[in-house]
Write an enzyme that holds these catalytic residues in place. Structure first.
Site: not given
Length: 320
Positions: A99, A116, A174, A194
């Site tokens: 991200h 996050e 991740h 992605r």
């Protein structure tokens, strides 16, 4: 103002399972539920208020009508609702992804980036996830390994255990592995790049889209530096135990193991978000009470005042 149970938006991504329906009580026509967006003001899946005078109203509409005071003074610095809280059931591996940070995401995608935190709610024996790289690599090697499908040779695979905490800074490569169920507290963003997807195809029968060029621009090509332990030590009391899992500019998350009764105060600084992971409790507040069971989420507006939880349960308490 009063504590509001929320009905989540559910997502049926191809890697999802059925535990959020069978064990966490999600009611949906979807055959599988990969994610339930428990606290969400995101356009791709806002939460709905389920109780009281505001029942049936989108949380986004309630906040717009009442104003930012219901979010608290700590939210004044954010142009948008700052966080998104999910339950995620990974029956299969998620794609390897990254991200962007705020600067890149606002410039390129028109929304926040995504830092996050993952709390491992449950996992199968031997479950693993990908978290950064084993060693620092160059941009050239990163591109080459994406192209020749050898990226997993240099990624950092980590065994997971119930109660582990992973803080995923924006830019950290991740991937959640199969057999893991997590609670995710993140910035209010749905931007994901992605990088690798095991050759899977989507519902349209075509290979799922990759975002290699953008990923190369934002990925930190080095091992992670953060611990998988909670940031704070457990604070014990007769009513229950509280542990600081993670705190950053965007959110503060505490794990609460309620054993009898604990009292909290939603003052003028921040709303409270409660996500019950196990057990049950009664939430008592001035003017009423409501039940809280496994898989249920409650939004407590700022300035609600003191409320007491009674019962035996595990929950996450998130504030700004």
């Amino acid at each position: 103002m009063y504590p509001m149970k929320l009905t989540p938006a559910c997502k049926d991504y191809l890697w999802g399972g059925t535990r959020l329906k069978t064990e966490f009580g999600k009611v949906t026509d979807l055959s599988k539920v990969a994610e339930s967006w428990e606290l969400s003001c995101h356009k791709d899946g806002p939460s709905t208020i389920a109780n009281g005078p505001e029942a049936g109203k989108l949380l986004t509409d309630y906040i717009e009508e009442k104003g930012k005071a219901v979010l608290g003074t700590h939210c004044e610095k954010f142009e948008y609702f700052p966080i998104l809280i999910k339950l995620i059931d990974a029956k299969d591996n998620l794609s390897v992804q990254v991200h962007p940070d705020n600067d890149y995401a606002l410039r390129v995608e028109g929304e926040y980036g995504k830092t996050e935190m993952w709390y491992i709610v449950d996992c199968e024996p031997g479950a693993q996830l990908l978290y950064g790289f084993k060693n620092e690599i160059s941009t050239e090697e990163f591109r080459r390994r994406i192209a020749d499908n050898t990226l997993l040779e240099v990624t950092n695979s980590v065994p997971v255990h119930k109660g582990d905490v992973f803080f995923i800074d924006a830019g950290t490569l991740h991937a959640i592995g199969k057999g893991i169920l997590i609670a995710e507290i993140q910035q209010n963003s749905n931007t994901t790049y992605r990088i690798y997807d095991y050759g899977r195809v989507g519902a349209d029968g075509k290979p799922r889209q990759l975002h290699v060029d953008k990923a190369v621009e934002v990925t930190r090509l080095q091992p992670p530096t953060r611990s998988t332990r909670p940031q704070g030590e457990t604070q014990h009391s007769q009513g229950g135990d509280q542990t600081l899992l993670a705190s950053c500019d965007y959110f503060t998350v505490n794990h609460v193991e309620l054993k009898d009764a604990l009292t909290f105060t939603a003052d003028e600084t921040s709303f409270h978000s409660l996500l019950c992971l196990e057990g049950s409790a009664t939430l008592q507040y001035e003017g009423g009470e409501l039940s809280l069971g496994k898989g249920e989420s409650v939004f407590v507006p700022a300035n609600t005042g003191s409320y007491t939880l009674r019962g035996a349960c595990d929950l996450l308490l998130t504030t700004i």
